[in-house]
Design a protein around this motif. Structure first.
Motif, PDB file in Angstrom:
ATOM      1  N   LYS A 132     -16.887 -32.869 -17.350  1.00  0.00           N
ATOM      2  CA  LYS A 132     -16.273 -33.954 -16.440  1.00  0.00           C
ATOM      3  C   LYS A 132     -17.319 -35.269 -15.462  1.00  0.00           C
ATOM      4  CE  LYS A 132     -12.730 -31.805 -18.253  1.00  0.00           C
ATOM      5  NZ  LYS A 132     -11.964 -32.068 -19.374  1.00  0.00           N
ATOM      6  N   THR A 133     -17.284 -35.972 -16.295  1.00  0.00           N
ATOM      7  CA  THR A 133     -17.839 -37.399 -15.369  1.00  0.00           C
ATOM      8  C   THR A 133     -16.981 -38.415 -15.191  1.00  0.00           C
ATOM      9  OG1 THR A 133     -18.856 -38.418 -17.287  1.00  0.00           O
ATOM     10  CG2 THR A 133     -20.098 -36.505 -16.180  1.00  0.00           C
ATOM     11  N   PHE A 134     -16.894 -38.885 -13.954  1.00  0.00           N
ATOM     12  CA  PHE A 134     -16.650 -40.007 -13.272  1.00  0.00           C
ATOM     13  C   PHE A 134     -16.535 -41.120 -12.890  1.00  0.00           C
ATOM     14  CE2 PHE A 134     -15.685 -35.375 -11.964  1.00  0.00           C
ATOM     15  CZ  PHE A 134     -14.297 -34.956 -13.075  1.00  0.00           C
ATOM     16  N   HIS A 135     -18.129 -41.874 -13.580  1.00  0.00           N
ATOM     17  CA  HIS A 135     -18.987 -42.229 -13.164  1.00  0.00           C
ATOM     18  C   HIS A 135     -20.012 -42.657 -15.039  1.00  0.00           C
ATOM     19  CE1 HIS A 135     -17.771 -42.464  -8.898  1.00  0.00           C
ATOM     20  NE2 HIS A 135     -18.087 -41.256  -9.291  1.00  0.00           N
ATOM     21  N   LYS A 136     -20.209 -44.377 -14.566  1.00  0.00           N
ATOM     22  CA  LYS A 136     -21.099 -44.293 -15.760  1.00  0.00           C
ATOM     23  C   LYS A 136     -22.322 -44.460 -15.270  1.00  0.00           C
ATOM     24  CE  LYS A 136     -18.435 -48.368 -16.960  1.00  0.00           C
ATOM     25  NZ  LYS A 136     -18.210 -50.056 -17.660  1.00  0.00           N
ATOM     26  N   HIS A 140     -12.786 -22.681 -24.620  1.00  0.00           N
ATOM     27  CA  HIS A 140     -12.533 -23.992 -25.411  1.00  0.00           C
ATOM     28  C   HIS A 140     -14.218 -25.329 -25.640  1.00  0.00           C
ATOM     29  CE1 HIS A 140     -10.154 -28.421 -24.669  1.00  0.00           C
ATOM     30  NE2 HIS A 140     -10.704 -27.787 -25.337  1.00  0.00           N
ATOM     31  N   ARG A 190      -4.322 -25.822 -26.839  1.00  0.00           N
ATOM     32  CA  ARG A 190      -3.612 -26.824 -26.741  1.00  0.00           C
ATOM     33  C   ARG A 190      -3.898 -27.771 -26.324  1.00  0.00           C
ATOM     34  NH1 ARG A 190      -6.836 -23.564 -21.299  1.00  0.00           N
ATOM     35  NH2 ARG A 190      -8.540 -24.014 -22.703  1.00  0.00           N
ATOM     36  N   SER A 212     -13.424 -32.826 -31.367  1.00  0.00           N
ATOM     37  CA  SER A 212     -14.111 -31.771 -31.749  1.00  0.00           C
ATOM     38  C   SER A 212     -13.588 -30.331 -31.590  1.00  0.00           C
ATOM     39  CB  SER A 212     -15.857 -31.333 -31.250  1.00  0.00           C
ATOM     40  OG  SER A 212     -15.623 -31.888 -30.472  1.00  0.00           O
ATOM     41  N   ARG A 267      -6.248 -39.311 -10.205  1.00  0.00           N
ATOM     42  CA  ARG A 267      -6.620 -39.408 -11.532  1.00  0.00           C
ATOM     43  C   ARG A 267      -7.597 -38.641 -11.705  1.00  0.00           C
ATOM     44  NH1 ARG A 267      -6.997 -45.082 -14.445  1.00  0.00           N
ATOM     45  NH2 ARG A 267      -5.993 -43.031 -16.337  1.00  0.00           N
ATOM     46  N   HIS A 268      -8.573 -37.525 -11.562  1.00  0.00           N
ATOM     47  CA  HIS A 268      -9.778 -36.714 -11.698  1.00  0.00           C
ATOM     48  C   HIS A 268      -9.221 -35.634 -11.056  1.00  0.00           C
ATOM     49  CE1 HIS A 268     -11.053 -40.092 -13.412  1.00  0.00           C
ATOM     50  NE2 HIS A 268     -11.599 -40.440 -12.565  1.00  0.00           N
ATOM     51  N   SER A 325     -19.433 -30.586 -31.503  1.00  0.00           N
ATOM     52  CA  SER A 325     -19.535 -31.605 -31.505  1.00  0.00           C
ATOM     53  C   SER A 325     -20.327 -32.206 -31.818  1.00  0.00           C
ATOM     54  CB  SER A 325     -18.842 -32.956 -30.134  1.00  0.00           C
ATOM     55  OG  SER A 325     -19.841 -32.286 -29.572  1.00  0.00           O
ATOM     56  N   LYS A 374      -9.553 -32.583 -12.672  1.00  0.00           N
ATOM     57  CA  LYS A 374     -10.878 -31.527 -12.999  1.00  0.00           C
ATOM     58  C   LYS A 374     -12.049 -32.075 -13.305  1.00  0.00           C
ATOM     59  CE  LYS A 374     -10.123 -35.810 -15.782  1.00  0.00           C
ATOM     60  NZ  LYS A 374     -10.224 -37.366 -16.706  1.00  0.00           N
ATOM     61  N   ASP A 411      -8.976 -26.538 -29.553  1.00  0.00           N
ATOM     62  CA  ASP A 411      -8.091 -25.663 -28.425  1.00  0.00           C
ATOM     63  C   ASP A 411      -6.497 -26.226 -28.649  1.00  0.00           C
ATOM     64  OD1 ASP A 411      -7.114 -25.032 -26.669  1.00  0.00           O
ATOM     65  OD2 ASP A 411      -8.339 -26.093 -25.118  1.00  0.00           O
ATOM     66  N   PRO A 470     -15.931 -39.694 -20.051  1.00  0.00           N
ATOM     67  CA  PRO A 470     -16.080 -39.745 -19.029  1.00  0.00           C
ATOM     68  C   PRO A 470     -15.264 -41.149 -18.777  1.00  0.00           C
ATOM     69  CG  PRO A 470     -18.020 -40.107 -19.944  1.00  0.00           C
ATOM     70  CD  PRO A 470     -17.196 -39.923 -20.506  1.00  0.00           C
ATOM     71  N   ILE A 471     -15.313 -40.803 -17.307  1.00  0.00           N
ATOM     72  CA  ILE A 471     -14.110 -42.432 -16.743  1.00  0.00           C
ATOM     73  C   ILE A 471     -12.317 -42.081 -16.894  1.00  0.00           C
ATOM     74  CG2 ILE A 471     -14.388 -44.535 -15.958  1.00  0.00           C
ATOM     75  CD1 ILE A 471     -17.239 -44.392 -16.351  1.00  0.00           C
ATOM     76  N   SER A 517     -16.083 -24.194 -28.188  1.00  0.00           N
ATOM     77  CA  SER A 517     -15.825 -24.354 -29.540  1.00  0.00           C
ATOM     78  C   SER A 517     -15.859 -25.650 -29.441  1.00  0.00           C
ATOM     79  CB  SER A 517     -14.353 -24.611 -28.834  1.00  0.00           C
ATOM     80  OG  SER A 517     -13.621 -24.996 -28.992  1.00  0.00           O
ATOM     81  N   HIS A 518     -15.894 -26.399 -28.464  1.00  0.00           N
ATOM     82  CA  HIS A 518     -15.752 -27.609 -28.376  1.00  0.00           C
ATOM     83  C   HIS A 518     -17.303 -28.473 -28.330  1.00  0.00           C
ATOM     84  CE1 HIS A 518     -15.239 -32.397 -26.515  1.00  0.00           C
ATOM     85  NE2 HIS A 518     -14.260 -31.925 -27.253  1.00  0.00           N
ATOM     86  N   LEU A 540     -10.783 -18.748 -20.274  1.00  0.00           N
ATOM     87  CA  LEU A 540      -9.844 -19.559 -21.981  1.00  0.00           C
ATOM     88  C   LEU A 540     -10.595 -20.903 -21.626  1.00  0.00           C
ATOM     89  CD1 LEU A 540      -6.346 -19.421 -21.502  1.00  0.00           C
ATOM     90  CD2 LEU A 540      -7.586 -19.887 -23.640  1.00  0.00           C
ATOM     91  N   ASN A 541     -11.726 -21.905 -20.511  1.00  0.00           N
ATOM     92  CA  ASN A 541     -12.148 -22.671 -19.789  1.00  0.00           C
ATOM     93  C   ASN A 541     -13.779 -22.762 -21.171  1.00  0.00           C
ATOM     94  OD1 ASN A 541     -11.842 -25.554 -19.765  1.00  0.00           O
ATOM     95  ND2 ASN A 541     -12.743 -25.103 -17.197  1.00  0.00           N
TER      96      ASN A 541
END
Lengths: 136, 605
Positions: free
Chosen positions: B559-563, B391, A104, A99, B549-550, B399, B553, A102, A70-71, B394-395, B387-388
């Motif tokens: 997708k996170t953008f803040h704590k 991904h 890409r 992990s 920046r974000h 994890s 995405k 991909d 994140p962030i 899989s990701h 595709l996303n």
């Protein structure tokens, strides 16, 4: 086990506490380094590394970098990292640990000269030993 | 004395007269003779005729010899071709004169050069023959018909053929043609009106020939005594004209059926002519249109005007032909797409004189093209999100699984009880995370497969109020001010559960990422747009997102953008997918430290 040069300081940048725990544990097992720095995302890492630079200290010799965070994610960290004005920055070895399988992502890594290699999660003690060998 | 008088009379005679002796030497002659045949000499007296006119043909010299022997001779026009190729027509009268003893003393001769008249006559005959114009005449008292040579030729009858009026009329093709000539001749005879018409005759050999027949009647004391006129073979010209007519009729049918408009621009006189289809293409009536190029320019869409004008100018300048697409605005405001093709015609000096072109409406093609492009966009976007998705699967699953395998590896070797407990806790967390991820993925798949037929008309204000009610406790706890400006009757075409979920997500996001520096304010408003869409604007005064920046995405998965401890990066991803499943769109603008502004585009109902 052959004797290898021990690394002074290593850095883990990852948002997953389980991964951090496991990696730290394995680092201890293979006697990887003296000091481990941990940051939970790219922004924290940039801030922390800048702080080290301000204090006039050396950057960690090895960085294990996650991509999805994140962030600030791993890619963005790489963009900012090369701007850190530290005298030993160019000696820092960065490994991307993710992990993601991909294609890409794998292709994109080639664009970053600063990245040494890519390690697919989960990290094993053998992976860490290989890093140490390359370092020595 | 007598001779003198005679000589005097001869001199002033208005004709070319001359008196010769037996040797054909001039005794006396008129002035005209010396002007016409004497090579300009004042007097020819005593000179031989053959010295003055050495080219006198042999045949004429023989006639002189014959007449000196006692014969008389006259001719109304004889053609002579001289050795040098020149043509001369002569007309003469001559006879011998006798002295007191009744002996032949010489010749007296009147001569006229009629070459010019004869040549003109010949030319006229020739012209008539080339133009295939014949003459005819009917004497009504005797019912005798006279046809000239060419009239007979056109009818393909022998030279000695002599028709009467009825036979003449019967050459016209039976039916309309014969009835028409009968009517015209009758009218001419009774009312004195002349005629000029084009009809078919059937010749003596059975051929159909188009003729132009002209005629008029001559009446004396109200009684028709004579009708006469001309008769012209126009078969070739007429057939060409008819063929052209057929082709042009066919073209007219084709252009009409294909709705192709034809225009013709007289560059020299700045005069534009349109056919009927053109007016239909531009949605105007001929009476609305001045016939000048400016009117066309007035109809062209303002954004396409300059380009179109340049195109025409370039075509006239010879740079390239004007083949373009442009929009026109109909008087009712409707915009139509027109395709234009044209060619510039030039005179022999290369100067542009005419521009001829075709226009047709390609609005439907354009719409289909646009629709196709939209479909393509949607397809490539779906491909992208697939595709996303692959991904993500899989990701994220990897994890978790890698954590699980790592933890279980540690656990199998760990002997310390406390550490084992710690590992087991982590194992529990990892399992729970995996479970959560699977649930999220499931949710995404459900949105993706969400059927469009579940869409219905939903009242927007009611839905917003419902969500507010659900969040009442949270809103109160965080002291959030909510301003809603949505008309009571506003409805959107939506899947009710998705609309609930989207609004709930936006509200909770705004609360979750509110700024600690100011009391949170959320405002929601809705507006109808012109193109059948309804836009809901959802804005807050929270932390804001660094879009530079974000931005790319923002709507991505995980997708996170803040704590924030609850930031999972799934909400906006699902929101976007839900909007798209309802044929809607979501857009965002934001400034860090100021707030975030979402725009949701729905279909109106």
């Amino acid at each position: 086990m052959m004797t290898m040069k021990k690394i002074e300081s290593a850095c883990i940048i990852d948002d997953d506490p389980i991964f951090i725990y496991g990696t730290k544990r394995m680092m201890n097992e293979v006697n990887f380094c003296n000091q481990i720095l941990v940051f939970n995302n790219g922004q924290d890492a940039i801030d922390g590394l800048n702080e080290i630079t301000t204090r006039g200290e050396d950057l960690p010799e090895v960085i294990f970098l996650d991509l999805n965070m994140p962030i600030m994610n791993g890619w963005e960290f790489l963009e900012d990292f090369v701007k850190i004005p530290n005298h030993n920055r160019e000696k820092v070895v960065i490994y991307i640990i993710s992990s993601s399988i991909d294609p890409r992502d794998l292709e994109r890594i080639k664009d970053y000269e600063v990245v040494n290699n890519y390690i697919l999660k989960p990290v094993s003690p053998e992976d860490l030993e290989k890093v140490l060998q390359n370092f020595g | 004395m007598k001779t003198l008088t005679t000589n005097f009379l001869i001199k002033d005679s208005p004709m070319a007269v001359a008196i010769f002796d037996t040797q054909m030497c001039f005794i006396s002659h008129s002035d005209i003779w010396s002007i016409k045949f004497g090579q300009g000499r004042q007097t020819l007296q005593g000179k031989s005729l053959y010295d003055i006119a050495p080219n006198t043909p042999k045949t004429l010299r023989q006639i002189h010899v014959d007449c000196l022997a006692g014969a008389s001779n006259s001719n109304n026009g004889q053609k002579f071709i001289h050795p040098d190729g020149t043509v001369q027509w002569l007309k003469w009268k001559m006879k011998p004169w006798r002295d007191e003893e009744d002996r032949i003393g010489g010749l007296i001769m009147v001569q006229e050069d009629i070459t010019e008249e004869k040549l003109k006559e010949e030319l006229l005959l020739k012209a008539k023959s080339v133009a295939r114009i014949g003459g005819w005449e009917v004497d009504m008292t005797s019912n005798k018909v006279y046809w000239t040579q060419i009239t007979r030729e056109i009818h393909e009858v022998p030279e000695d053929y002599e028709p009467n009026l009825e036979e003449g009329i019967n050459f016209y093709k039976e039916g309309w043609h014969r009835n028409e000539i009968t009517r015209l001749v009758t009218e001419a005879m009774t009312q004195g009106t002349p005629w000029d018409t084009e009809l078919i005759i059937i010749t003596a050999t059975g051929r159909e020939v188009w003729v132009r027949a002209k005629g008029e009647a001559e009446t004396i004391n109200g009684k028709c005594v004579r009708i006469y006129g001309t008769f012209q073979d126009i078969d070739e010209k007429k057939r060409m004209q008819l063929e052209y007519q057929t082709v042009s009729d066919r073209l007219a049918i084709a252009t009409h059926a294909a709705k192709i408009g034809i225009w013709d621009y007289d560059i020299v006189h700045n005069n534009l002519v349109w056919d009927d289809n053109m007016y239909k293409l531009y949605g105007i009536k001929p009476s609305d249109f001045g016939g000048v190029v400016e009117a066309w320019e007035a109809a062209v869409h303002p954004d396409d005007k300059e380009r179109s004008q340049k195109g025409v100018e370039m075509a006239i300048a010879g740079v390239q032909e004007f083949n373009a697409e442009f929009r026109v605005i109909w008087p009712n405001g409707e915009i139509r797409y027109i395709k234009a093709e044209s060619t510039v015609r030039r005179d022999t000096n290369g100067n542009p004189v005419r521009m001829v072109g075709a226009n047709w409406d390609i609005t439907e093609d354009k719409r289909a093209e646009k629709k196709l492009k939209n479909l393509l966009d949607i397809t490539s976007e779906q491909n992208n999100s697939l595709l996303n998705f692959a991904h993500i699967v899989s990701h994220n699953l990897r994890s978790h699984s890698s954590n699980l395998s790592m933890l279980s590896g540690f656990l199998s070797q760990e002997e310390d009880e406390n550490e084992r407990k710690n590992l087991l806790d982590m194992l529990g967390n990892a399992t729970e995370s995996l479970n959560e991820t699977v649930l999220h993925l499931n949710e995404v798949v459900q949105v993706k497969t969400g059927a469009i037929d579940k869409m219905k008309s939903v009242n927007l204000l009611d839905t917003i109020s419902g969500v507010q009610k659900n969040l009442a406790l949270l809103l109160k706890e965080k002291e959030v001010t909510v301003k809603v400006k949505v008309a009571k009757e506003m409805t959107v075409n939506a899947i009710p559960a998705y609309l609930d979920s989207i609004l709930l997500n936006l509200f909770t996001n705004s609360i979750k990422y509110s700024s600690p520096k100011r009391p949170p304010v959320i405002s929601v408003k809705a507006e109808n747009e012109e193109d059948g869409k309804l836009v809901v604007t959802f804005s807050d005064n929270g932390l804001g997102i660094d879009l530079e920046r974000h931005g790319k995405k923002l709507f991505g998965m995980y997708k996170t953008f803040h704590k924030h401890k609850d930031a999972k990066g799934i909400g906006l991803f699902i929101t976007k997918n839900q909007m798209e499943a309802m044929n809607g769109q979501i857009e965002v603008t934001s400034a860090v430290g100021v707030g975030t502004n979402f725009r949701l585009y729905f279909q109106q109902t």
